[in-house]
Design an enzyme around this catalytic site. Structure first.
Site, short mmCIF file in Angstrom:
data_model
loop_
_atom_site.label_atom_id
_atom_site.label_comp_id
_atom_site.label_asym_id
_atom_site.label_seq_id
_atom_site.Cartn_x
_atom_site.Cartn_y
_atom_site.Cartn_z
N ASP A 1 1.03 -1.14 -0.13
CA ASP A 1 0.10 0.09 0.19
C ASP A 1 1.05 1.34 -0.02
O ASP A 1 2.25 1.02 0.00
CB ASP A 1 -0.87 0.01 1.43
CG ASP A 1 -1.68 1.10 1.42
OD1 ASP A 1 -2.25 1.56 0.32
OD2 ASP A 1 -1.76 1.93 2.58
N ASP B 1 -0.12 4.96 1.24
CA ASP B 1 -0.49 6.04 2.59
C ASP B 1 -0.31 5.21 3.70
O ASP B 1 -0.91 4.28 3.85
CB ASP B 1 -1.98 6.69 2.31
CG ASP B 1 -2.09 7.49 1.10
OD1 ASP B 1 -1.25 8.16 0.71
OD2 ASP B 1 -3.15 7.65 0.49
N ASP C 1 -4.07 12.26 0.38
CA ASP C 1 -5.30 13.00 -0.16
C ASP C 1 -5.70 14.14 0.95
O ASP C 1 -6.23 14.91 0.76
CB ASP C 1 -6.56 12.02 -0.25
CG ASP C 1 -6.32 11.35 -1.54
OD1 ASP C 1 -5.64 11.53 -2.39
OD2 ASP C 1 -6.94 10.13 -1.62
N ASP D 1 -5.10 3.14 -3.13
CA ASP D 1 -6.14 4.13 -3.26
C ASP D 1 -5.98 5.49 -3.69
O ASP D 1 -6.81 6.40 -3.49
CB ASP D 1 -7.33 3.65 -2.35
CG ASP D 1 -8.74 3.82 -3.01
OD1 ASP D 1 -8.87 4.35 -4.32
OD2 ASP D 1 -9.76 3.85 -2.30
N ASP E 1 -1.91 -0.92 5.79
CA ASP E 1 -2.05 -0.49 7.40
C ASP E 1 -3.88 -0.28 7.30
O ASP E 1 -4.29 -0.49 8.36
CB ASP E 1 -1.53 0.85 7.20
CG ASP E 1 -2.23 1.77 6.35
OD1 ASP E 1 -3.30 2.47 6.83
OD2 ASP E 1 -1.84 1.93 4.99
#
Length: 256
Positions: free
Chosen positions: A22, A24, A33, A111, A193
């Site tokens: 991942d 972030d 974001d 994402d 996470d």
């Protein structure tokens, strides 16, 4: 419900590890974001935008944020500078560099969006360590100078994932494609996470390892004792730094 990733374990061309990350709060130590959202000069967003945040519409929500930033003369260079200032998670830079140098394959499934990830990796000098990035495509409109974002895909088959991104399906498709290209992985590691990292972990086998970051949602999800979490077959190793991940992998893979 989910088939584990057993395909191609004994194929003739092997690599010691596929490490899927991942981004972030896993590679860089913030939510990109939210960093962009904080550039908006007003404390509160318009109600029409806030309502998007409450639904499963994250890419549409961020698209509206980028519109607001553009309307308030927050240019792409300012956004890029804010993203590049996000610090690394402790030890992650070294982890990526060491795994890459040892013939491991690294992919990112996030994402966030393509520009944020590419900007930051380039700024850190880490782009060469990552083979592929799977995330929501982002571009800069040439006429308006506004950042635009699209869904990675639109899915309705995985209830554990957002409609714009099923990380488990992306991971499974990538391993299948690499197998067809003649590459097999001795082990797969997934590092994340958040709740949306649960789906790919369910698809790992007993030979693989899941690394949930300590203090974040994924650890809590994996600590549940319902029927779904009992489907997790991979070893689960909570972590706080990239060094911990690397030391664990060295014990599992003799060639590291």
């Amino acid at each position: 419900m989910y088939r584990t990733l057993e395909i191609g374990r004994a194929f003739k061309m092997s690599r010691p590890l596929l490490a899927a990350f991942d981004f972030d709060h896993t590679i860089y130590d913030d939510n990109s974001d939210i960093v962009a959202r904080k550039l908006y000069p007003n404390d509160s967003l318009p109600d029409s935008v806030e309502r998007l945040y409450a639904r499963d519409n994250w890419t549409l929500y961020m698209g509206k944020i980028f519109e607001l930033l553009n309307e308030n003369s927050i240019d792409v260079e300012t956004i890029e500078s804010a993203i590049n200032r996000i610090p690394s998670v402790p030890g992650i830079d070294t982890l990526l560099t060491e795994l890459h140098s040892r013939d491991c394959e690294i992919i990112i499934i996030s994402d966030s969006n393509s520009l944020f990830i590419e900007w930051w990796l380039n700024h850190k000098g880490l782009s060469h360590t990552v083979k592929e990035i799977f995330t929501n495509p982002a571009t800069v409109d040439e006429e308006s100078g506004m950042l635009k974002i699209e869904m990675y895909h639109l899915q309705d088959y995985c209830k554990l994932s957002n409609k714009n991104l099923c990380k488990g399906q992306i991971l499974e498709d990538y391993i299948s494609r690499r197998f067809a290209e003649g590459v097999n992985f001795e082990k797969i590691a997934y590092v994340g996470d958040g709740k949306n990292d649960y789906c790919p972990i369910l698809r790992l086998s007993e030979k693989d390892v899941a690394f949930p970051r300590v203090g974040y949602t994924l650890v809590k999800v994996l600590n549940q004792t319902d029927d779904e979490t009992r489907q997790v077959k991979a070893d689960v190793v909570p972590w706080e730094s990239g060094e911990e991940i690397f030391e664990d992998l060295k014990k599992r893979i003799s060639s590291l």
